[in-house]
Design a protein around this motif. Structure first.
Motif, PDB file in Angstrom:
ATOM      1  N   SER A   1       1.040  -0.979  -0.183  1.00 37.30           N
ATOM      2  CA  SER A   1       0.129   0.193   0.201  1.00 37.30           C
ATOM      3  C   SER A   1       1.145   1.277  -0.174  1.00 37.30           C
ATOM      4  N   GLY A   2       1.852   1.123   1.399  1.00 37.48           N
ATOM      5  CA  GLY A   2       2.806   2.349   0.911  1.00 37.48           C
ATOM      6  C   GLY A   2       3.827   2.151  -0.860  1.00 37.48           C
ATOM      7  N   TYR A   3       3.711   1.667  -1.422  1.00 43.83           N
ATOM      8  CA  TYR A   3       4.109   1.807  -2.760  1.00 43.83           C
ATOM      9  C   TYR A   3       3.281   2.526  -3.606  1.00 43.83           C
ATOM     10  N   ILE A   4       2.135   1.413  -3.767  1.00 38.95           N
ATOM     11  CA  ILE A   4       1.283   2.417  -4.623  1.00 38.95           C
ATOM     12  C   ILE A   4       0.687   3.714  -4.267  1.00 38.95           C
ATOM     13  N   VAL A   5       0.257   4.309  -2.431  1.00 35.83           N
ATOM     14  CA  VAL A   5       0.319   5.646  -2.539  1.00 35.83           C
ATOM     15  C   VAL A   5       1.746   6.558  -2.738  1.00 35.83           C
ATOM     16  N   LEU A   6       2.653   6.681  -2.473  1.00 35.54           N
ATOM     17  CA  LEU A   6       3.916   7.054  -2.431  1.00 35.54           C
ATOM     18  C   LEU A   6       4.823   7.026  -4.309  1.00 35.54           C
ATOM     19  N   ILE A   7       4.591   5.577  -4.579  1.00 36.45           N
ATOM     20  CA  ILE A   7       4.844   5.649  -6.343  1.00 36.45           C
ATOM     21  C   ILE A   7       4.331   5.169  -7.308  1.00 36.45           C
ATOM     22  N   ASP A   8       3.556   3.884  -7.078  1.00 40.83           N
ATOM     23  CA  ASP A   8       3.144   4.037  -8.450  1.00 40.83           C
ATOM     24  C   ASP A   8       1.171   4.746  -8.898  1.00 40.83           C
TER      25      ASP A   8
ATOM     26  N   ILE B   1      -5.436   1.982   4.405  1.00 46.83           N
ATOM     27  CA  ILE B   1      -5.306   0.803   4.738  1.00 46.83           C
ATOM     28  C   ILE B   1      -3.834   0.974   4.850  1.00 46.83           C
ATOM     29  N   PHE B   2      -3.120   2.029   4.221  1.00 47.38           N
ATOM     30  CA  PHE B   2      -2.012   2.131   4.356  1.00 47.38           C
ATOM     31  C   PHE B   2      -1.414   2.570   5.261  1.00 47.38           C
ATOM     32  N   VAL B   3      -2.017   3.513   6.018  1.00 50.05           N
ATOM     33  CA  VAL B   3      -1.806   4.746   7.255  1.00 50.05           C
ATOM     34  C   VAL B   3      -2.401   3.584   8.562  1.00 50.05           C
ATOM     35  N   SER B   4      -3.159   2.637   8.893  1.00 51.29           N
ATOM     36  CA  SER B   4      -4.138   1.972   9.062  1.00 51.29           C
ATOM     37  C   SER B   4      -2.805   0.735   9.523  1.00 51.29           C
ATOM     38  N   GLU B   5      -2.477  -0.418   8.720  1.00 50.70           N
ATOM     39  CA  GLU B   5      -1.477  -1.181   9.090  1.00 50.70           C
ATOM     40  C   GLU B   5      -0.734  -0.835   9.919  1.00 50.70           C
ATOM     41  N   ILE B   6       0.428   0.292   8.618  1.00 52.38           N
ATOM     42  CA  ILE B   6       1.733   0.241   9.269  1.00 52.38           C
ATOM     43  C   ILE B   6       2.293   0.432  11.087  1.00 52.38           C
ATOM     44  N   THR B   7       0.930   0.456  12.099  1.00 57.80           N
ATOM     45  CA  THR B   7       1.196   0.389  12.765  1.00 57.80           C
ATOM     46  C   THR B   7       0.907  -0.746  13.744  1.00 57.80           C
TER      47      THR B   7
END
Length: 244
Positions: free
Chosen positions: A51-58, A130-136
């Motif tokens: 999800s981080g890859y999708i948000v920040l790169i893709d 999903i990214f901000v929720s799952e990162i923790t």
């Protein structure tokens, strides 16, 4: 298209169930929760990365493209995560390990992902959530494993707690508010998803209240130990005390 998505979700569910069964067989001396949390930890690591890859790169960027059509990578991530949440919700209900707040979080997540997959749009903002929720999540599971192994009351336990609280506050509350604002003000996002985004943020705020209570208790106990050490009333402690 929907048949393909349904098959991917079913396949994801089977994969998580199989992993859980494998962990149970491998760790027969451990509890069922130990195996479930291993699955949760693995899911958290994989999904945070994707999800981080999708948000920040893709892309696309969720703050400017809320309501955009789903990309193939976003669909795969939604299917992977939806399968996991169905597994975990079923496990929590069967073993009765979680309260209403966590069950509400899982239910809202499942409904949101189903709507997004059915509509074929708005995966951009859901992926960001999903990214901000799952990162923790990996930190939360690490904390549980440390407690289970009797290693929580240590410097490592303190570091894990600090990182969890800091990331939760900065991303789930701070960045989460930013994402929610973008979704609510988007002209492309449908009303039900706007309501879902608001509901998810309210759940995050409820979690934040619990975290603040925990932090207050832990800091208070640490301070009490420090005072006792300073007055030489507790000469043999290492400064680590129980904080539930």
């Amino acid at each position: 298209m929907m048949l393909s998505i349904t098959l991917q979700v079913v396949f994801s569910l089977v994969v998580w169930l199989s992993l859980y069964a494998a962990f149970c067989c491998r760790n027969k001396h451990r509890t069922y929760e130990w195996s479930c949390r291993l699955v949760t930890l693995l899911h958290g690591l994989i999904v945070t990365f994707l999800s981080g890859y999708i948000v920040l790169i893709d892309g696309p960027w969720p703050l400017t493209h809320a309501g955009a059509p789903n990309t193939s990578l976003q669909i795969r991530l939604m299917c992977l995560t939806l399968g996991y949440f169905i597994f975990d919700l079923g496990w929590c209900i069967y073993f009765r390990t979680e309260g209403d707040l966590m069950l509400s979080h899982h239910t809202l997540s499942i409904i949101g992902m189903i709507i997004v997959l059915a509509l074929g749009e708005s995966a951009t903002e859901v992926n960001a959530v999903i990214f901000v929720s799952e990162i923790t999540n990996p930190l939360l599971q690490t904390r549980w494993f440390l407690r289970d192994m009797g290693r929580y009351h240590s410097i490592l336990g303190d570091v894990v707690d600090f990182l969890f609280v800091a990331l939760f506050t900065a991303l789930r509350i701070g960045a989460g508010a930013w994402i929610m604002h973008a979704v609510v003000n988007s002209t492309k996002t449908i009303l039900i998803l706007k309501g879902g985004a608001l509901a998810m943020y309210l759940v995050s705020l409820a979690f934040m209240v619990e975290i603040c209570r925990f932090t207050r208790r832990k800091v208070k106990k640490k301070y009490q130990v420090w005072k006792m050490m300073k007055s030489d009333k507790l000469p043999h402690t290492n400064g680590h005390v129980s904080a539930h």
